[in-house]
Structures are given as C-alpha cells and as structure tokens.
Write a protein that holds these residues in place. Structure first.
Motif, PDB file in Angstrom:
ATOM      1  N   SER A 120       0.827  -1.195   0.000  1.00 42.27           N
ATOM      2  CA  SER A 120       0.000   0.000   0.000  1.00 42.27           C
ATOM      3  C   SER A 120       0.867   1.253   0.000  1.00 42.27           C
ATOM      4  CB  SER A 120      -0.909   0.009   1.238  1.00 42.27           C
ATOM      5  OG  SER A 120      -1.679   1.180   1.285  1.00 42.27           O
ATOM      6  N   ARG A 143       5.197   3.661  -4.510  1.00 37.56           N
ATOM      7  CA  ARG A 143       5.173   4.469  -5.727  1.00 37.56           C
ATOM      8  C   ARG A 143       5.245   3.577  -6.962  1.00 37.56           C
ATOM      9  NH1 ARG A 143       9.246   9.576  -7.021  1.00 37.56           N
ATOM     10  NH2 ARG A 143       8.226  10.232  -8.961  1.00 37.56           N
ATOM     11  N   GLU A 169      -0.552   0.717  -8.310  1.00 37.85           N
ATOM     12  CA  GLU A 169      -1.932   1.124  -8.060  1.00 37.85           C
ATOM     13  C   GLU A 169      -2.842  -0.083  -8.214  1.00 37.85           C
ATOM     14  OE1 GLU A 169      -3.261   4.546 -10.270  1.00 37.85           O
ATOM     15  OE2 GLU A 169      -1.231   5.370 -10.372  1.00 37.85           O
ATOM     16  N   TRP A 170      -3.644  -0.342  -7.200  1.00 36.16           N
ATOM     17  CA  TRP A 170      -4.578  -1.460  -7.200  1.00 36.16           C
ATOM     18  C   TRP A 170      -6.007  -0.928  -7.275  1.00 36.16           C
ATOM     19  CZ3 TRP A 170      -5.990  -6.035  -8.257  1.00 36.16           C
ATOM     20  CH2 TRP A 170      -7.008  -6.696  -7.582  1.00 36.16           C
ATOM     21  N   ASP A 171      -6.733  -1.363  -8.298  1.00 40.18           N
ATOM     22  CA  ASP A 171      -8.137  -0.990  -8.477  1.00 40.18           C
ATOM     23  C   ASP A 171      -8.981  -2.174  -8.032  1.00 40.18           C
ATOM     24  OD1 ASP A 171     -10.700  -0.392  -9.334  1.00 40.18           O
ATOM     25  OD2 ASP A 171     -10.027   0.623 -11.155  1.00 40.18           O
ATOM     26  N   LEU A 174      -4.263  -4.485 -11.486  1.00 42.52           N
ATOM     27  CA  LEU A 174      -3.096  -3.873 -10.872  1.00 42.52           C
ATOM     28  C   LEU A 174      -2.348  -3.090 -11.932  1.00 42.52           C
ATOM     29  CD1 LEU A 174      -1.187  -3.675  -8.344  1.00 42.52           C
ATOM     30  CD2 LEU A 174       0.063  -5.601  -9.351  1.00 42.52           C
ATOM     31  N   THR A 190      -0.765  -2.690 -17.031  1.00 45.59           N
ATOM     32  CA  THR A 190      -1.886  -3.307 -16.319  1.00 45.59           C
ATOM     33  C   THR A 190      -1.743  -4.819 -16.262  1.00 45.59           C
ATOM     34  OG1 THR A 190      -3.381  -1.537 -17.003  1.00 45.59           O
ATOM     35  CG2 THR A 190      -4.392  -3.596 -16.275  1.00 45.59           C
TER      36      THR A 190
END
Length: 315
Positions: free
Chosen positions: A20, A23, A26-28, A34, A40
């Motif tokens: 978490s 840098r 990013e996790w959606d 991811l 992606t």
C-alpha cells in the motif's frame, strides 16, 4: 497421480499492507486490476490464493512454492528503491500465504540487478530461517561477474535454493509474435546459466542449489555446443574447471518444456533426478493440466521422488 510439490507458481499480494502506497503501484479493487509502472495486470487468479489452492486440490498437489511473476521484477529501479520493493514484495507474499502455510511457501525476491542489495536481503532472510529465493535472469545481468560472489557466498553458506526465472528481454527483434516470451524467456535463462557455468559458480559455492524455470530454457539444446567449445579450448573459455557437461548436473530444472523430446533432453543434460515438477500457474504458457500435458513423458519421478527430495531439503 499425486504431485508432492509445485516449485513454480505465482501470486501477487495486491491487498497487502506492505504494498500500500508504494510508488508506481496502483490497485483498483473494483475492477481487480493492478497498474504497475504504467502497465496493467488483469489476470485475476494472480490475486486469489484460494484459486491456487482450488487448482492444487483438483490435481492432488500437496504443496506449492509461490514467487512473484515477471511484471513485478521492476529491473529499472535504483538500488535503494529496488531493495525496498523486494522487501515489501516478499513481506506481502509472506502475509498472503500465512493462513495457508500448510500448503504454500513464499519465495523471497532478490533484486539481482543490484548484487550488494540482493546480498543484504539474502542475509536477512536466511537469518530468519528462510532458504527459498528467486531472481530474474533479465537482460543486462552478468552473473559471471565478481560482484556477485558475495551473494553466492551468502546463499551457499546458508544452504539456500535460488529459483532463476527470466524477466523481460529488451531485444526489439522479439517484439512481434509474442517472441519476448516464446523465445526471449528461454534465451535469457540460457544466458544466465552459461555465465554461471563458465565462471564455475556452483563448484566455487557448492552449498547453493539453483533451480531453473521452463526446463532450463535453451540450455538442453546448447549443452553439447558448450561442451565442444570447452573441448576445443575456444577463446575466453577456462578449461581448468570442470566441463559444462559435469557442471550442468549441479542444476535442477522444472518440467515446463511442452515437449517430451525437450524434457528428455533436459533429463539427459541436468540428470534425471534433477527434474522436478513446476507448473508456472496460472499462466497459459504453463502446465495447467499436468496429467494431460505430461502424459507419455513418464512423470512419476517428477511428480514424486525427485520433487520430494527437493522438498525435504528446503521445507
């Protein structure tokens, strides 16, 4: 037929507190995708340890070693950031396998592009009682260089296993036709092994066990050529060390070859007792139907005795 151990599976600890805020990551959760360094990853099985367990149950696989997949290798990171990422990634894997520790073991990721940082992480991990490691064989890494001797020493003294898995090749000729995977992956493994063989790594650091992915990549096809180069004293080849044919018997390899002929060659090159089961789950280029895909290859030793010996050594 029951399978003792799968040495080659992948998971991504996307919901781990350790990842978490990192840098570039990013996790959606809504779409279960991811984003890592702008690319992606949407293969949902990678994010679901329960899916791995369900698949293992389907094929009577007792245990699996879990390592991060190539999109998470991030070879472009500088040493400090690479070390932080490797520690966070391994901590994340530890976290997601902990509730399933009777079936899954996490494999510590080493940032091989930075040998001193990899050495420090290996020492930390070994001090905690863990002996399973993985590293990339991506382009730009010269495993024959003296700067890696410290890492080999730490791993050897600790009686560790290093699982070598190819990362991305940057050869532009491989961009069409999915050749980065179909050709680049086995080629990168072959290059890594050649550097280790011709610099005598496993003889000099004989406490280290090396496990190769994808049946050893191009090595079974090239071993004879390496041997001929040794016998004829080709320029740059050190003929005072053991010949490649002897050195290659020190390596283990998984069985992901997709060809009985290639698997037979791998057995000849590495030794029949050194071929172990690995699936590359959940990727389509793996052995997701092992009973069917290995039919006719005589897999009893791969499913059982060979893999049991490795499990006994590193459980």
């Amino acid at each position: 037929m029951a399978i003792v151990l799968d040495t080659h599976t992948h998971l991504v600890p996307v919901q781990s507190r350790h990842l978490s805020g990192v840098r570039g990551i990013e996790w959606d959760a809504a779409t279960e995708k991811l984003l890592i360094d702008g690319k992606t990853i949407g293969m949902k099985q990678l994010f679901r340890p329960s899916a791995l367990i369900d698949w293992m149950d389907r094929f009577s696989i007792g245990r699996a070693w879990v390592s991060p997949p190539p999109p998470l290798f991030r070879p472009h990171l500088e040493a400090g950031a690479a070390g932080e990422w490797a520690r966070a990634l391994t901590a994340g894997l530890d976290e997601i396998v902990e509730p399933l520790r009777d079936r899954l073991s996490s494999v510590c990721f080493l940032p091989i592009e930075h040998p001193r940082e990899a050495e420090r992480i290996a020492a930390e991990r070994l001090a905690a009682g863990n002996k399973l490691f993985t590293a990339s064989t991506g382009s730009g890494v010269f495993l024959s260089r003296a700067e890696y001797d410290g890492l080999w020493r730490v791993l050897s003294d600790g009686g560790a296993l290093l699982f070598l898995h190819p990362g991305e090749s940057h050869d532009q000729r491989l961009e069409p036709f999915y050749l980065t995977n179909l050709l680049g992956n086995p080629q990168e493994t072959g290059i890594a092994v050649a550097h280790m063989v011709f610099s005598d790594v496993l003889a000099r650091f004989d406490g280290l066990t090396v496990l190769l992915s994808h049946g050893g990549g191009t090595v079974p096809a090239l071993a004879g050529r390496w041997e001929q180069g040794f016998r004829t004293d080709r320029p740059g080849v050190n003929t005072s060390i053991a010949p490649p044919s002897a050195q290659l018997k020190r390596f283990h390899a998984d069985c992901v070859t997709h060809s009985n002929a290639t698997l037979t060659a791998a057995r000849d090159v590495f030794g029949g007792g050194n071929i172990v089961f690995g699936s590359d789950w959940p990727f389509p280029m793996g052995l997701l139907e092992p009973d069917t895909q290995l039919a006719g290859s005589g897999p009893a030793d791969i499913f059982g005795a060979n893999t049991q010996r490795l499990l006994d050594a590193f459980h």
